[in-house]
Design an enzyme around this catalytic site. Sequence first.
Site, PDB file in Angstrom:
ATOM      1  CB  CYS A 176      18.481   4.298   2.477  1.00 26.87           C
ATOM      2  SG  CYS A 176      18.328   4.651   0.737  1.00 26.87           S
TER       3      CYS A 176
ATOM      4  NE  ARG B 137      15.250   5.359   7.351  1.00 32.26           N
ATOM      5  CZ  ARG B 137      14.784   6.589   7.575  1.00 32.26           C
ATOM      6  NH1 ARG B 137      13.765   6.751   8.406  1.00 32.26           N
ATOM      7  NH2 ARG B 137      15.290   7.641   6.966  1.00 32.26           N
TER       8      ARG B 137
ATOM      9  CD1 TRP C 127      12.766   4.854  -2.093  1.00 35.25           C
ATOM     10  CD2 TRP C 127      11.769   3.244  -0.929  1.00 35.25           C
ATOM     11  NE1 TRP C 127      11.440   4.895  -2.388  1.00 35.25           N
ATOM     12  CE2 TRP C 127      10.803   3.925  -1.697  1.00 35.25           C
ATOM     13  CE3 TRP C 127      11.360   2.208  -0.137  1.00 35.25           C
ATOM     14  CZ2 TRP C 127       9.449   3.583  -1.668  1.00 35.25           C
ATOM     15  CZ3 TRP C 127      10.011   1.892  -0.098  1.00 35.25           C
ATOM     16  CH2 TRP C 127       9.093   2.558  -0.866  1.00 35.25           C
TER      17      TRP C 127
ATOM     18  CG  ASN D  61      18.409   7.922   4.707  1.00 34.44           C
ATOM     19  OD1 ASN D  61      17.815   7.703   3.657  1.00 34.44           O
ATOM     20  ND2 ASN D  61      17.854   8.579   5.710  1.00 34.44           N
ATOM     21  N   GLY D  62      19.702   9.389   2.059  1.00 34.67           N
ATOM     22  CA  GLY D  62      19.406  10.757   1.620  1.00 34.67           C
ATOM     23  C   GLY D  62      19.945  11.028   0.231  1.00 34.67           C
TER      24      GLY D  62
ATOM     25  CD  GLU E 270      -6.047  13.755   1.123  1.00 32.38           C
ATOM     26  OE1 GLU E 270      -6.784  13.356   0.195  1.00 32.38           O
ATOM     27  OE2 GLU E 270      -5.493  12.980   1.900  1.00 32.38           O
TER      28      GLU E 270
ATOM     29  CE  LYS F 108      -5.464  10.793   4.569  1.00 34.05           C
ATOM     30  NZ  LYS F 108      -5.907  10.811   3.261  1.00 34.05           N
TER      31      LYS F 108
ATOM     32  CD  GLU G 222      -8.604   7.910   4.274  1.00 38.22           C
ATOM     33  OE1 GLU G 222      -8.590   6.769   3.775  1.00 38.22           O
ATOM     34  OE2 GLU G 222      -7.889   8.824   3.843  1.00 38.22           O
TER      35      GLU G 222
ATOM     36  CG  HIS H 157     -25.008  27.522  -6.790  1.00 36.99           C
ATOM     37  ND1 HIS H 157     -25.752  28.335  -7.609  1.00 36.99           N
ATOM     38  CD2 HIS H 157     -23.772  28.090  -6.698  1.00 36.99           C
ATOM     39  CE1 HIS H 157     -24.993  29.340  -8.023  1.00 36.99           C
ATOM     40  NE2 HIS H 157     -23.790  29.221  -7.490  1.00 36.99           N
TER      41      HIS H 157
ATOM     42  CE  LYS I 229      -0.765   3.230   2.234  1.00 39.20           C
ATOM     43  NZ  LYS I 229      -1.143   4.604   2.646  1.00 39.20           N
TER      44      LYS I 229
HETATM   45  C1  AGP Z   1      -5.991   7.596   0.937  1.00 34.86           C
HETATM   46  O1  AGP Z   1      -6.039   8.033   2.292  1.00 34.86           O
HETATM   47  C2  AGP Z   1      -6.866   6.422   0.703  1.00 34.86           C
HETATM   48  N1  AGP Z   1      -6.334   5.363   1.496  1.00 34.86           N
HETATM   49  C3  AGP Z   1      -7.143   6.111  -0.742  1.00 34.86           C
HETATM   50  O2  AGP Z   1      -8.026   7.108  -1.189  1.00 34.86           O
HETATM   51  C4  AGP Z   1      -5.956   6.067  -1.734  1.00 34.86           C
HETATM   52  O3  AGP Z   1      -5.466   7.364  -1.908  1.00 34.86           O
HETATM   53  C5  AGP Z   1      -6.477   5.551  -3.082  1.00 34.86           C
HETATM   54  O4  AGP Z   1      -6.904   4.226  -2.888  1.00 34.86           O
HETATM   55  C6  AGP Z   1      -5.423   5.616  -4.200  1.00 34.86           C
HETATM   56  O5  AGP Z   1      -4.341   4.809  -3.862  1.00 34.86           O
HETATM   57  P1  AGP Z   1      -3.033   4.862  -4.801  1.00 34.86           P
HETATM   58  O6  AGP Z   1      -2.432   6.228  -4.638  1.00 34.86           O
HETATM   59  O7  AGP Z   1      -2.152   3.779  -4.283  1.00 34.86           O
HETATM   60  O8  AGP Z   1      -3.462   4.637  -6.212  1.00 34.86           O
END
Ligand code: AGP
Length: 620
Positions: free
Chosen positions: A2, A27, A85, A111-112, A493, A497, A500, A516, A615
């Site tokens: 928050c 926040r 939040w 907040n918290g 992951e 990262k 991307e 393999h 996003k």
């Molecule tokens: C994560 O770095 C990416 N931007 C992307 O893979 C994201 O995780 C994926 O689109 C899923 O999004 P969500 O968690 O909002 O469903």
Amino acid sequence: MCGIIGYVGHRPCEEILVAGLEHLEYRGYDSAGVAMLIPGGVEKVRAIGNLAKLREALEAERGALGFEEQPDIDGDYTGIAHTRWATHGRVTEANAHPHSDESGEVQIAMNGIVENHTDLRHELEAEGCRFSSETDAEVIAHLISRHFDGDLTEAVRLAYGELRGHYSFVAMHTKAPGILAGARKETPLIVGIGEDENYIASAIPAFMAHTRSVLTIDNGEIVEVTAEAVKLSDAEGKPIERAPETVTWDEEAAEKGGYDTFMLKEIHEQPEAIAETILDRLSHDDGVDLSDMGLSDDYLRKIKRIVIVACGTSYHAGLIGRYAIERWARIPVEMDIASEYRYRNPVVGPDDLVIGLTQSGETADTLAAMRLARDGGATVLAVTNIMGSQATRDADAVLYTRAGLEIGVAATKTYVAQVAAMYLMALRLAELREKLSVERIRVLVAGLRDIPEMMERTIDTVSDEVEAIAKRHANDSFFLFLGRHIGLPVCLEGALKLKEVSYIPTDAYAAGEMKHGPIALLDESTPVICVATDSPILDKMLSNIEEVKARGAMTIAVGTEGSDRVTRVADETILIPKTDWLLQPILAIVPLQLLAYHVARFNGLNVDQPRNLAKTVTVE
Ligand code: AGP
């Protein structure tokens, strides 16, 4: 997360407070409120929704009170404001901050999380206190009221001594005009020093339009703010001297909290994101409380199978969830990419709990997979970061992560919050189904409770080393990530990262798969990132690293502090703090996030908005 802002000084403060909140909306923004001292008492206005709704409510209040703007008062204008939040309590006006005691004389914004709010509430209600909200924060107002004998700062100090949790708050009292008092424990709180006026807020952007002179408040400190002075003291009342600092950020840097990018800022917010997600759910009798999730204990005891559907980074968080749930709760877990699940005509039915893991709550494929499961008779749980998102409306139950808004397209703090939520789920299931001993659960709960501080330490200790590694490899044309068992999701992951945000091709493989085929990729130019943290098969992973080295590749390992075997085998090793081996992944991702970040930055790329990415992927 928050946002809090307080003001005391010679100027009418309504606009200062609301505009300050607008710099804190990242926040949290499901409701907001402001309280100001006026002749004869307090004017308090709260509203559900974003700050535009609060502004509408203030205008309506002005009209209702018959005055056009904040009335003049004798002495200094004093006010606090808050953007919420929700963690405890629904999104309602009554649950919006500021909260007060029954008399309305005490007003607080927090907040918290107050972990022991239930016990305190029962104690206060037994003394005759009547609560007006469902929140944990309200207990603070009642405690301050109980302790107030004319000295607000002392009342705050006494209240602070009774609170447990992870929080910051600011208070004011009608009988202490011109004074704000606050306390900090873990979550941020900072003072802005003005001319005959002072500010206190969750983050500098809230008041940076008015002053760049700031005074940090550290953990365990109490602060008293008047228009003329700022006094710091510890929990015992011992004065603390600290010089203000001047921030030289521009507006954009201020929004990023002084970091170069939102991605880096959000990596550094990960400890708070995890703490907000877990701490009040780890009850102090060493169990896990998921009563806010909306699935009964009886139901959780009977589940026969769990299916987790997700995309991208969320899929990788789900993979860790599978290990935790199967290992601790002994429930079979199927994990599937949502865009695959939705078209493979899966077998699903009433004995299944299907978890849609989606930070945005709007990912088209994940929503479709959740709907398919629900149509098939399954119970659907949404694990999401956004209140009111489509996933929350399509699901039978919701487990919120509380990472705050994530601006960077690359998921970082929402990812670790998802992993934390998966740990909570696994522990709760294990507890209800009695698959782990009470002692083992106690140890794991304690280990999870320590993760925010361990995450802080990880970020601090690995940052420089990883930046140096990134600099050496920024021009490499390919990175291979290898991991086994619980380390594989971390590799997946880390590889995502890096690709991307830097656009460099990467691949992530189960280390046991190397022989393999993928081992053909290796030569002296290949950097191989190996996740080799503690696990039941660390020896196997070390053998795989040897195999990779035998082909001349450069091996960079992520290992556990004290694990000399990894340091001896790998060419370079980044060490993370030791904790239970199944909890290690939430820390092991940090070096890989920072590697991706720095490689991209050395290549001059925009890590916050990588090319071709959005996003939230609301289309197939
Ligand atoms: C994560 O770095 C990416 N931007 C992307 O893979 C994201 O995780 C994926 O689109 C899923 O999004 P969500 O968690 O909002 O469903």
